[in-house]
Design a protein around this motif. Structure first.
Motif, PDB file in Angstrom:
ATOM      1  N   GLU A   1       0.827  -1.204   0.000  1.00 36.59           N
ATOM      2  CA  GLU A   1       0.000   0.000   0.000  1.00 36.59           C
ATOM      3  C   GLU A   1       0.865   1.259   0.000  1.00 36.59           C
ATOM      4  O   GLU A   1       0.539   2.245  -0.669  1.00 36.59           O
ATOM      5  CB  GLU A   1      -0.944  -0.016   1.200  1.00 36.59           C
ATOM      6  CG  GLU A   1      -2.080  -1.014   1.065  1.00 36.59           C
ATOM      7  CD  GLU A   1      -2.848  -1.234   2.361  1.00 36.59           C
ATOM      8  OE1 GLU A   1      -3.902  -1.899   2.311  1.00 36.59           O
ATOM      9  OE2 GLU A   1      -2.392  -0.757   3.418  1.00 36.59           O
ATOM     10  N   ILE A   2       1.965   1.235   0.738  1.00 37.17           N
ATOM     11  CA  ILE A   2       2.886   2.380   0.735  1.00 37.17           C
ATOM     12  C   ILE A   2       3.499   2.548  -0.655  1.00 37.17           C
ATOM     13  O   ILE A   2       3.671   3.664  -1.151  1.00 37.17           O
ATOM     14  CB  ILE A   2       3.992   2.186   1.792  1.00 37.17           C
ATOM     15  CG1 ILE A   2       3.383   2.267   3.201  1.00 37.17           C
ATOM     16  CG2 ILE A   2       5.076   3.244   1.633  1.00 37.17           C
ATOM     17  CD1 ILE A   2       4.365   2.008   4.327  1.00 37.17           C
ATOM     18  N   GLU A   3       3.782   1.433  -1.310  1.00 36.18           N
ATOM     19  CA  GLU A   3       4.328   1.462  -2.665  1.00 36.18           C
ATOM     20  C   GLU A   3       3.326   2.103  -3.624  1.00 36.18           C
ATOM     21  O   GLU A   3       3.684   2.948  -4.461  1.00 36.18           O
ATOM     22  CB  GLU A   3       4.663   0.039  -3.116  1.00 36.18           C
ATOM     23  CG  GLU A   3       5.558  -0.042  -4.322  1.00 36.18           C
ATOM     24  CD  GLU A   3       6.008  -1.468  -4.605  1.00 36.18           C
ATOM     25  OE1 GLU A   3       6.932  -1.646  -5.411  1.00 36.18           O
ATOM     26  OE2 GLU A   3       5.429  -2.407  -4.001  1.00 36.18           O
ATOM     27  N   VAL A   4       2.064   1.715  -3.493  1.00 37.29           N
ATOM     28  CA  VAL A   4       1.011   2.293  -4.333  1.00 37.29           C
ATOM     29  C   VAL A   4       0.841   3.781  -4.033  1.00 37.29           C
ATOM     30  O   VAL A   4       0.680   4.598  -4.930  1.00 37.29           O
ATOM     31  CB  VAL A   4      -0.329   1.547  -4.113  1.00 37.29           C
ATOM     32  CG1 VAL A   4      -1.471   2.284  -4.803  1.00 37.29           C
ATOM     33  CG2 VAL A   4      -0.241   0.116  -4.638  1.00 37.29           C
ATOM     34  N   LEU A   5       0.917   4.137  -2.752  1.00 32.12           N
ATOM     35  CA  LEU A   5       0.790   5.539  -2.347  1.00 32.12           C
ATOM     36  C   LEU A   5       1.906   6.381  -2.963  1.00 32.12           C
ATOM     37  O   LEU A   5       1.675   7.510  -3.401  1.00 32.12           O
ATOM     38  CB  LEU A   5       0.823   5.642  -0.824  1.00 32.12           C
ATOM     39  CG  LEU A   5       0.608   7.037  -0.215  1.00 32.12           C
ATOM     40  CD1 LEU A   5      -0.743   7.613  -0.635  1.00 32.12           C
ATOM     41  CD2 LEU A   5       0.704   6.965   1.306  1.00 32.12           C
TER      42      LEU A   5
END
Length: 211
Positions: free
Chosen positions: A153-157
């Protein structure tokens, strides 16, 4: 070449901002100007700007955010960079929800305005520290979002912060667009936000991502 439209009630301010954009002639060009948002709504579809440089003046009206949101919904390729007199003169949460991608103070330098416009055209979010410090989002954040957001999710963010579309994110991560939408929905829920811009802003405040 980044196509810029200048909006300001004062003719003097319009000319000044157009001159600032013109000074970066190898990177940006002014395609038009407007005295108010009603005129902007009429012309933005025809002129097709990449960035709208908007001087809010000292007393921005509440209906302004609704009009900006309407413009962005109809012309999703347009990004807004606003200049406000002071932090207390603008409803920051309303501005972000309306699709504003950048907020600068009225005393910003020519180089700061140019750099912000270029960054926004590339899909980034630009918030001057004076305004970032006053974002009314602390009470909405998860207790410990650093833990609740997964590494994916941090990567997507981070990719949202780079302005990538769902399709581009899916291709880069080699996952389906449906999975990307699922991750974005989870990010929104965990950070208590409702838009990509707001998610990126909160992510920056928390140190989850760097722009």
């Amino acid at each position: 070449m980044i196509r810029v439209m200048v909006v300001a009630t004062s003719p003097v301010v319009r000319v000044g901002l157009a001159a600032v954009v013109g000074s970066a002639s190898t990177q940006m060009t002014v395609v038009g100007s407007a005295a108010n948002l009603d005129t902007l709504i009429e012309e933005v579809g025809q002129l097709q700007p990449d960035v709208v440089l908007l001087d809010l003046g000292s007393n921005p009206q509440g209906s302004m955010w609704e009009k900006l949101l309407l413009i962005q919904q109809e012309q999703d390729a347009v990004e807004f960079l606003t200049i406000a007199e002071a932090p207390e003169s603008i409803d920051l949460e309303a501005a972000i929800r309306s699709g504003i991608r950048g907020i600068l103070p009225g005393d910003s330098t020519e180089s700061e305005i140019i750099a912000a416009a270029i960054a926004i055209a590339q899909g980034l979010v630009v918030l001057h520290p004076d305004f970032l410090a006053l974002l009314p989002m602390r009470e909405k954040l998860a207790t410990n979002p650093v833990i609740t957001l997964t590494p994916r999710e941090i990567e997507v963010l981070e990719m949202l912060g780079s302005g990538l579309s769902n399709k581009a994110i899916a291709k880069q991560l080699q996952i389906s667009e449906h999975t990307v939408k699922f991750h974005i929905s989870s990010i929104f829920q965990k950070l208590a936000v409702s838009s990509r811009t707001e998610a990126v802003t909160v992510g920056v405040r928390l140190g989850l991502i760097m722009l």
